[in-house]
Design a protein around this motif. Structure first.
Motif, PDB file in Angstrom:
ATOM      1  N   GLN A  54       0.833  -1.199   0.000  1.00  0.00           N
ATOM      2  CA  GLN A  54       0.000   0.000   0.000  1.00  0.00           C
ATOM      3  C   GLN A  54       0.869   1.251   0.000  1.00  0.00           C
ATOM      4  N   LEU A  55       1.919   1.245   0.812  1.00  0.00           N
ATOM      5  CA  LEU A  55       2.841   2.378   0.869  1.00  0.00           C
ATOM      6  C   LEU A  55       3.549   2.571  -0.462  1.00  0.00           C
ATOM      7  N   PHE A  56       3.985   1.474  -1.074  1.00  0.00           N
ATOM      8  CA  PHE A  56       4.665   1.556  -2.365  1.00  0.00           C
ATOM      9  C   PHE A  56       3.753   2.147  -3.438  1.00  0.00           C
ATOM     10  N   MET A  57       2.515   1.674  -3.503  1.00  0.00           N
ATOM     11  CA  MET A  57       1.595   2.157  -4.526  1.00  0.00           C
ATOM     12  C   MET A  57       1.319   3.644  -4.367  1.00  0.00           C
ATOM     13  N   PHE A  58       1.225   4.097  -3.121  1.00  0.00           N
ATOM     14  CA  PHE A  58       0.958   5.513  -2.886  1.00  0.00           C
ATOM     15  C   PHE A  58       2.173   6.376  -3.220  1.00  0.00           C
ATOM     16  N   LEU A  59       3.348   5.993  -2.726  1.00  0.00           N
ATOM     17  CA  LEU A  59       4.559   6.785  -2.943  1.00  0.00           C
ATOM     18  C   LEU A  59       5.001   6.780  -4.401  1.00  0.00           C
ATOM     19  N   SER A  60       4.711   5.689  -5.124  1.00  0.00           N
ATOM     20  CA  SER A  60       5.106   5.595  -6.534  1.00  0.00           C
ATOM     21  C   SER A  60       4.137   6.299  -7.466  1.00  0.00           C
ATOM     22  N   GLY A  61       2.998   6.741  -6.936  1.00  0.00           N
ATOM     23  CA  GLY A  61       2.005   7.405  -7.772  1.00  0.00           C
ATOM     24  C   GLY A  61       1.025   6.465  -8.433  1.00  0.00           C
ATOM     25  N   LEU A  62       1.153   5.171  -8.170  1.00  0.00           N
ATOM     26  CA  LEU A  62       0.192   4.215  -8.727  1.00  0.00           C
ATOM     27  C   LEU A  62      -1.176   4.374  -8.082  1.00  0.00           C
ATOM     28  N   GLU A  63      -1.189   4.989  -6.923  1.00  0.00           N
ATOM     29  CA  GLU A  63      -2.428   5.193  -6.182  1.00  0.00           C
ATOM     30  C   GLU A  63      -2.472   6.631  -5.687  1.00  0.00           C
ATOM     31  N   GLU A  67      -7.785   7.771  -3.564  1.00  0.00           N
ATOM     32  CA  GLU A  67      -7.973   6.327  -3.674  1.00  0.00           C
ATOM     33  C   GLU A  67      -7.550   5.636  -2.387  1.00  0.00           C
ATOM     34  N   LEU A  68      -6.486   6.124  -1.777  1.00  0.00           N
ATOM     35  CA  LEU A  68      -6.034   5.564  -0.504  1.00  0.00           C
ATOM     36  C   LEU A  68      -7.104   5.738   0.572  1.00  0.00           C
ATOM     37  N   LYS A  69      -7.795   6.867   0.562  1.00  0.00           N
ATOM     38  CA  LYS A  69      -8.884   7.103   1.517  1.00  0.00           C
ATOM     39  C   LYS A  69     -10.014   6.089   1.305  1.00  0.00           C
ATOM     40  N   VAL A  70     -10.368   5.874   0.036  1.00  0.00           N
ATOM     41  CA  VAL A  70     -11.435   4.923  -0.277  1.00  0.00           C
ATOM     42  C   VAL A  70     -11.054   3.521   0.179  1.00  0.00           C
ATOM     43  N   ILE A  71      -9.811   3.130  -0.090  1.00  0.00           N
ATOM     44  CA  ILE A  71      -9.345   1.797   0.286  1.00  0.00           C
ATOM     45  C   ILE A  71      -9.352   1.627   1.797  1.00  0.00           C
ATOM     46  N   ILE A 119     -11.266  -1.596  -8.273  1.00  0.00           N
ATOM     47  CA  ILE A 119     -12.304  -0.740  -8.853  1.00  0.00           C
ATOM     48  C   ILE A 119     -11.749   0.653  -9.143  1.00  0.00           C
ATOM     49  N   CYS A 120     -11.033   1.237  -8.180  1.00  0.00           N
ATOM     50  CA  CYS A 120     -10.472   2.576  -8.366  1.00  0.00           C
ATOM     51  C   CYS A 120      -9.458   2.602  -9.506  1.00  0.00           C
ATOM     52  N   GLN A 121      -8.588   1.597  -9.544  1.00  0.00           N
ATOM     53  CA  GLN A 121      -7.571   1.539 -10.595  1.00  0.00           C
ATOM     54  C   GLN A 121      -8.217   1.362 -11.973  1.00  0.00           C
ATOM     55  N   SER A 122      -9.190   0.464 -12.063  1.00  0.00           N
ATOM     56  CA  SER A 122      -9.865   0.236 -13.341  1.00  0.00           C
ATOM     57  C   SER A 122     -10.612   1.481 -13.781  1.00  0.00           C
ATOM     58  N   TRP A 123     -11.244   2.160 -12.823  1.00  0.00           N
ATOM     59  CA  TRP A 123     -12.014   3.362 -13.123  1.00  0.00           C
ATOM     60  C   TRP A 123     -11.122   4.397 -13.805  1.00  0.00           C
ATOM     61  N   PHE A 259     -10.949  11.780  -8.738  1.00  0.00           N
ATOM     62  CA  PHE A 259      -9.962  10.881  -8.150  1.00  0.00           C
ATOM     63  C   PHE A 259      -8.748  10.687  -9.053  1.00  0.00           C
ATOM     64  N   ASP A 260      -8.989  10.621 -10.333  1.00  0.00           N
ATOM     65  CA  ASP A 260      -7.890  10.269 -11.219  1.00  0.00           C
ATOM     66  C   ASP A 260      -7.015  11.457 -11.580  1.00  0.00           C
ATOM     67  N   HIS A 261      -7.446  12.677 -11.266  1.00  0.00           N
ATOM     68  CA  HIS A 261      -6.685  13.880 -11.510  1.00  0.00           C
ATOM     69  C   HIS A 261      -6.455  14.154 -13.002  1.00  0.00           C
ATOM     70  N   LYS A 262      -7.085  13.386 -13.865  1.00  0.00           N
ATOM     71  CA  LYS A 262      -6.822  13.556 -15.299  1.00  0.00           C
ATOM     72  C   LYS A 262      -8.096  13.743 -16.105  1.00  0.00           C
ATOM     73  N   SER A 263      -9.137  13.012 -15.762  1.00  0.00           N
ATOM     74  CA  SER A 263     -10.351  13.095 -16.559  1.00  0.00           C
ATOM     75  C   SER A 263     -11.548  13.251 -15.662  1.00  0.00           C
ATOM     76  N   LYS A 264     -12.567  13.887 -16.170  1.00  0.00           N
ATOM     77  CA  LYS A 264     -13.768  14.097 -15.378  1.00  0.00           C
ATOM     78  C   LYS A 264     -14.533  12.801 -15.241  1.00  0.00           C
ATOM     79  N   VAL A 265     -15.120  12.635 -14.079  1.00  0.00           N
ATOM     80  CA  VAL A 265     -15.852  11.438 -13.767  1.00  0.00           C
ATOM     81  C   VAL A 265     -17.327  11.867 -13.756  1.00  0.00           C
ATOM     82  N   LEU A 266     -18.358  11.227 -14.018  1.00  0.00           N
ATOM     83  CA  LEU A 266     -18.503   9.833 -14.120  1.00  0.00           C
ATOM     84  C   LEU A 266     -19.781   9.492 -14.849  1.00  0.00           C
TER      85      LEU A 266
END
Length: 267
Positions: A54-63, A67-71, A119-123, A259-266
């Motif tokens: 979990q720490l790796f995914m957050f620090l690497s930007g994968l999450e 998304e961390l809050k949701v998880i 779900i968050c990653q796929s979204w 959440f994704d910081h790139k595209s409007k949801v949803l």
């Protein structure tokens, strides 16, 4: 045909990347099944693996932070359900651990969190859009009914089939649109829930085989998880998507960034 194969490979890649957290859990279960970890209980080691991943995914930007809050929310919701189910004898965690609370190892909450992570990653990766998403108050009511029934069916009548019928009725017009490369596709919402639930059911069979937990009929020897659990996973996937979608709606209503910081949801 060549284009279809390329699209399938792209889709598979995004699915694989969305499953990084669940894969981490499976690898830790598999490795500790065949290799004894010294100086630490198996369940405690798996918990450390989950925290580090979990720490790796957050620090690497994968999450992302959101998304961390949701998880985290899903971890707490899942842990509450685990405490109740183990207390009622639905399943058990037979091995010892320092991180056990009420007979439940804390890593178990991450198994629910991994569903939220997927779900968050796929979204984000597939740029999901929902067509004809039901009204907020209806999804909140139905989601609450699904979660509450996981508890109350031990005491009162199990309403899962009535709730499933209500779910199909509520989402009968709902489609999920997703992007692979430059092309967009769509799938009926119920079909997507069924497919995800099926793969989770397969994962559950692998998990119980690896000793993640045991159902009462698996005490003496492992056997396949009953098909009846498939309906539970179907409802759990449904409520998971509802929660993520509702949180995204709340953020949109506040005019905040998605959440994704790139595209409007949803919707």
């Amino acid at each position: 045909m060549k284009h279809a194969m390329k699209q399938l490979v792209r889709f598979g890649y995004h699915q694989a990347m969305s499953c990084l957290f669940p894969v981490c859990i499976f690898l830790s279960l598999a490795l500790t099944k065949v290799i004894e970890v010294p100086f630490i209980h198996r369940y405690d080691f798996i918990l450390i693996c989950c925290l580090l991943m979990q720490l790796f995914m957050f620090l690497s930007g994968l999450e992302t932070k959101d998304e961390l809050k949701v998880i985290t929310v899903f971890h707490l919701i899942g842990l509450g359900l685990e405490l109740f189910k183990v207390h009622m004898g639905s399943w058990a965690y037979p091995e010892e651990a320092w991180s056990k609370v009420g007979g439940v190892p804390l890593y178990s909450g991450f198994m629910y969190a991994s569903v939220a992570s997927y779900i968050c990653q796929s979204w984000r990766r597939l740029d999901l859009k929902w067509q004809h998403w039901p009204g907020s108050w209806l999804t909140v009511m139905l989601g609450t009914a699904i979660y509450v029934n996981f508890f109350t069916h031990h005491i009162f009548y199990d309403l899962r089939w009535w709730i499933t019928a209500a779910l199909c009725l509520l989402f009968y017009r709902t489609y999920v649109h997703y992007r692979v490369g430059q092309h967009r596709y769509r799938m009926h919402a119920i079909v997507s829930y069924l497919l995800i639930a099926f793969f989770i059911w397969l994962a559950e069979n692998i998990s119980t085989f690896l000793g993640a937990w045991k159902y009462p009929d698996q005490e003496l020897s492992w056997r396949m998880v009953h098909w009846g659990k498939y309906s539970s996973w179907f409802l759990l996937v449904s409520i998971s998507v509802m929660i993520v979608a509702q949180l995204k709606r709340v953020k949109q209503a506040r005019g905040e960034q998605s959440f994704d910081h790139k595209s409007k949801v949803l919707m």
